[in-house]
Design a protein around this motif. Sequence first.
Motif, short mmCIF file in Angstrom:
data_model
loop_
_atom_site.label_atom_id
_atom_site.label_comp_id
_atom_site.label_asym_id
_atom_site.label_seq_id
_atom_site.Cartn_x
_atom_site.Cartn_y
_atom_site.Cartn_z
N GLY A 20 9.44 4.71 0.04
CA GLY A 20 8.22 4.93 -0.56
C GLY A 20 8.10 5.07 -2.02
N THR A 58 -2.20 7.25 -3.45
CA THR A 58 -2.12 6.89 -2.10
C THR A 58 -3.35 7.19 -1.40
OG1 THR A 58 0.39 7.18 -2.07
CG2 THR A 58 -0.68 6.87 -0.12
N ALA A 110 -2.84 5.42 4.50
CA ALA A 110 -1.66 5.63 5.27
C ALA A 110 -1.66 5.87 6.66
CB ALA A 110 -0.95 6.75 4.43
N ARG A 162 -4.13 4.91 8.85
CA ARG A 162 -4.57 3.55 9.34
C ARG A 162 -3.41 2.89 9.80
NH1 ARG A 162 -4.78 -1.24 7.32
NH2 ARG A 162 -4.93 -0.59 5.10
N VAL A 163 -2.26 2.62 8.77
CA VAL A 163 -1.07 1.74 9.13
C VAL A 163 -0.31 2.72 10.09
CG1 VAL A 163 1.08 1.33 7.91
CG2 VAL A 163 -1.34 0.74 6.82
N THR A 164 -0.17 4.06 9.96
CA THR A 164 0.43 4.60 10.80
C THR A 164 0.04 4.52 12.30
OG1 THR A 164 1.30 6.24 9.16
CG2 THR A 164 1.30 7.01 11.38
N GLN A 219 -1.82 2.15 13.62
CA GLN A 219 -1.62 0.92 13.97
C GLN A 219 -0.08 0.50 14.43
OE1 GLN A 219 -2.89 -2.91 11.57
NE2 GLN A 219 -0.89 -2.51 10.78
N PHE A 220 0.71 1.44 13.68
CA PHE A 220 2.12 1.17 14.61
C PHE A 220 2.32 1.67 15.93
CE2 PHE A 220 6.07 3.08 15.35
CZ PHE A 220 6.81 2.20 15.12
N TRP A 222 -2.91 1.95 -2.73
CA TRP A 222 -2.42 0.67 -2.62
C TRP A 222 -3.15 -0.53 -1.95
CZ3 TRP A 222 -1.80 0.63 2.55
CH2 TRP A 222 -1.78 1.94 3.17
N SER A 223 -4.13 -0.20 -1.06
CA SER A 223 -4.68 -1.32 -0.54
C SER A 223 -6.39 -1.23 -1.20
CB SER A 223 -4.49 -0.89 1.03
OG SER A 223 -5.44 0.30 1.25
N SER A 224 -6.51 -0.60 -2.14
CA SER A 224 -7.73 -0.67 -2.85
C SER A 224 -8.30 -1.92 -2.83
CB SER A 224 -7.49 -0.02 -4.05
OG SER A 224 -6.88 -0.81 -4.86
N GLY A 272 -9.24 -3.89 -0.56
CA GLY A 272 -8.94 -5.00 0.24
C GLY A 272 -9.60 -4.61 1.88
N ARG A 273 -9.53 -5.64 2.68
CA ARG A 273 -9.98 -5.16 3.92
C ARG A 273 -8.65 -5.09 4.82
NH1 ARG A 273 -8.78 -9.94 6.71
NH2 ARG A 273 -8.50 -11.56 5.78
N LEU A 305 -5.93 -5.53 7.64
CA LEU A 305 -5.48 -6.57 8.21
C LEU A 305 -6.13 -6.70 9.51
CD1 LEU A 305 -1.65 -6.40 6.90
CD2 LEU A 305 -3.40 -8.01 5.99
N VAL A 355 -8.01 -13.21 -0.86
CA VAL A 355 -7.79 -12.27 -1.99
C VAL A 355 -8.76 -12.22 -3.13
CG1 VAL A 355 -5.67 -11.64 -3.48
CG2 VAL A 355 -5.42 -12.90 -1.59
N LEU A 387 4.45 1.84 7.33
CA LEU A 387 3.85 2.75 5.98
C LEU A 387 4.94 2.29 4.61
CD1 LEU A 387 2.10 4.73 5.10
CD2 LEU A 387 3.64 6.39 6.07
N SER A 388 6.35 2.34 4.99
CA SER A 388 6.97 2.29 3.65
C SER A 388 6.76 0.97 2.82
CB SER A 388 8.58 2.43 4.11
OG SER A 388 8.75 3.67 4.51
N LEU A 400 3.17 1.11 1.42
CA LEU A 400 2.99 1.65 0.25
C LEU A 400 3.35 0.78 -0.99
CD1 LEU A 400 4.58 5.26 1.52
CD2 LEU A 400 2.23 4.70 0.71
N ARG A 401 4.15 -0.10 -0.64
CA ARG A 401 4.59 -0.97 -1.86
C ARG A 401 4.13 -2.20 -1.58
NH1 ARG A 401 8.69 0.71 -5.37
NH2 ARG A 401 9.14 2.78 -5.19
N GLU A 416 -1.11 -6.75 0.59
CA GLU A 416 -1.46 -7.90 -0.27
C GLU A 416 -0.73 -9.13 -0.06
OE1 GLU A 416 -1.03 -4.53 -0.65
OE2 GLU A 416 -2.51 -3.75 -2.23
N ARG A 442 -1.59 -10.97 2.90
CA ARG A 442 -2.76 -11.71 2.65
C ARG A 442 -2.41 -12.99 1.84
NH1 ARG A 442 -6.07 -7.25 0.76
NH2 ARG A 442 -5.41 -5.74 2.50
N GLU A 495 6.43 -4.80 12.50
CA GLU A 495 6.77 -3.25 12.28
C GLU A 495 8.00 -2.98 11.62
OE1 GLU A 495 4.00 -1.76 12.24
OE2 GLU A 495 2.70 -2.78 13.71
#
Lengths: 461, 163
Positions: A244, A323, A328, A330-332, A334-335, A423-425, A427-428, A430, A442, B88-89, B92-93, B97, B100, B125
Amino acid sequence: MEKLISRFFKIPNATSLPVYLAEGGYEAAKLALRNRKPEEIEGEVKRSHLRGLGGAGFSCGVKWSFVPRDTGKPIYLVVNADEGEPGTFKDKYILTYVPHLLIEGMIIASYAVGIHKAFIYIRGEYEMPYLKLKEAVGEAYQKGFLGENIFGTKFDLDIVIHRGAGAYICGEETGLLESLEGKKGFPRLKPPFPAVVGLFGCPTVINNVETLSYLPFIVQRGSEWFAKLGTERNGGMRLFSVSGHVKRPGIYELPMGILLRSIIYEHAGGISEDRKLKAVVPGGLSAAVLTADEIDVKMDFDSLKAVGSMGGSGGVIVMDETTSMVDALRVTMQFFAHESCGQCSPCREGTGWIDRILKRIVAGKGRADDVDHLLDIGKYLGGTTICALADGAQMTFLSYLKKFRKEFEDFIRNSSLRANAGWSSGGRPLGLPAPDGRSGTVSEAISGIASAGRLKAPSSQ
Amino acid sequence: MNQPAIFTPELKKRADQICANYPVKRAAALPVMRLVQETYGSISEDAELEIADYFQIPPMGVRELMTFYTLFYSKPKGKCHLQICRTLSCALRGAEELIRDMEEKLGIECGRTTEDGQFSLDHVECLGACEKAPAGQINQEYAGPLTKEKLFEIIKQYDVSKA
Ligand SMILES: Cc1cc2nc3c(=O)[nH]c(=O)nc-3n(C[C@H](O)[C@H](O)[C@H](O)COP(=O)(O)O)c2cc1C
Ligand code: FES
């Protein structure tokens, strides 16, 4: 500070048997097989307070003691090298840089429990670690460290490497057993526990790669020494995987009682670009998130449990002040939605439902009652399923909502906040169509930020 | 069933060797399926039937494995198979993007292969490479930290027209 396992990561070519031997390799296994009784080793491991480092943190020696030795059936050792918990990559280092340490640990464990056949279940994506491990197993056979009459004793052990095929759930020990039997990785109802009825219906010890790799040290230097490295009932050290927003992501082998603050700021070099810390997941994605105010916690299993999180796999995921916790989470989720095996309704339906709601919120269509609704769904996610995937998903899910509730509510109230988010500011998410139904690009997303958010505020406000 | 075409005598011999590692033949299902895929690039419907026959299990048993495990493919992947982690990790980086950008560059969505069969793009994942976030796999090989520029460079190696 003295390093144990990770000392080998810095030794050039420690993968090869001659180098490993020159570093004192296989001496512990020789000592065990020649000079110790199996039950002495079990006792030693119990007293060392070595905990399972795959995730659950169960006492290694106690787990071995559950294995019945008199059923007339073979006993199996299964090594969990599936390493699927997001934020965790330590086993990869052991397999790639010092596979003989694992093999030596396996010999010791097998001798202690009376095992003559072991399987290493390694995640399917790990190509290089697999090749290194395979080479090491071959070398060990050639040298007579595996096969029949190991080190000239009467002890035999065979090792088979088994490659997975891409499924997080196969890291769960009974899902792993099903997978190893050639089926889909649906976890089994417990009891019976694998120690009694495991692989092919036989008593089975399942241990993580790292857990087994500490055994040579314990045999050689004693349980007391090992136990003292850690905290009460949390012996030794562990490999923390740090990732991270830190300056130096990587593996840090530190005592069990190290403070989370020290891992982040001393060892991993602090937050990238000297930003402020916002949150950190201390034990793999399934562990409850901690806020910046909660990092003076000891990183052993019991201390983390006491603050409502868990030591888990030792995966530390650091998030800085930029962040978006909504993203965060949403990504979690989604996993978890993607990885739920689908066997139990609360997990299959719950994670999917949560995933859809979070994606809707992030797409700017949040509703005023969403947070309460999510909390309600979360309440029924865990505790009622066959395995602990849902419990982990629940733990992390509820922690985000409770600790960052205001951020979620603000986000929903004013979706244009998204333009200022992390970080995903702009964007839509995925996998979702852009808000106007066309598939976004983009450049659209970027112009969206410039015009203060193409994502409309929710109509319910 | 027709004359087996997938399990050539050579492949069958190797499959038999794998099975010998296990006290129960079926336990070799995953490794044998991997062997078939590595030999032919994917596991076709015909191959599924032959695998079922080889293990003496119903065809549905093989179909279940095909759909449960993400590393089995029913159609071959492109020559350059790009997989980018979205967990996540990596997120975060900047993984989202990046994904896409790659969709746009290749003109395909994740999960697809370009018409000329050169490129496949997938999001995956956590690969256990979070220290190299954003991380990915280019064919079998791990790569990271990935950037748009690095990926475009790789694409160029496979297809000059995309440069
Ligand atoms: C959903 C889920 C995923 C898991 N994934 C892993 C994994 O990838 N690697 C691992 O060693 N343990 C994993 N575990 C923990 C195992 O079930 C088990 O506790 C562990 O392999 C036991 O070994 P240990 O006592 O040496 O830790 C997972 C557990 C759950 C519930
Ligand atoms: S989160 Fe991407 S490799 Fe772990």
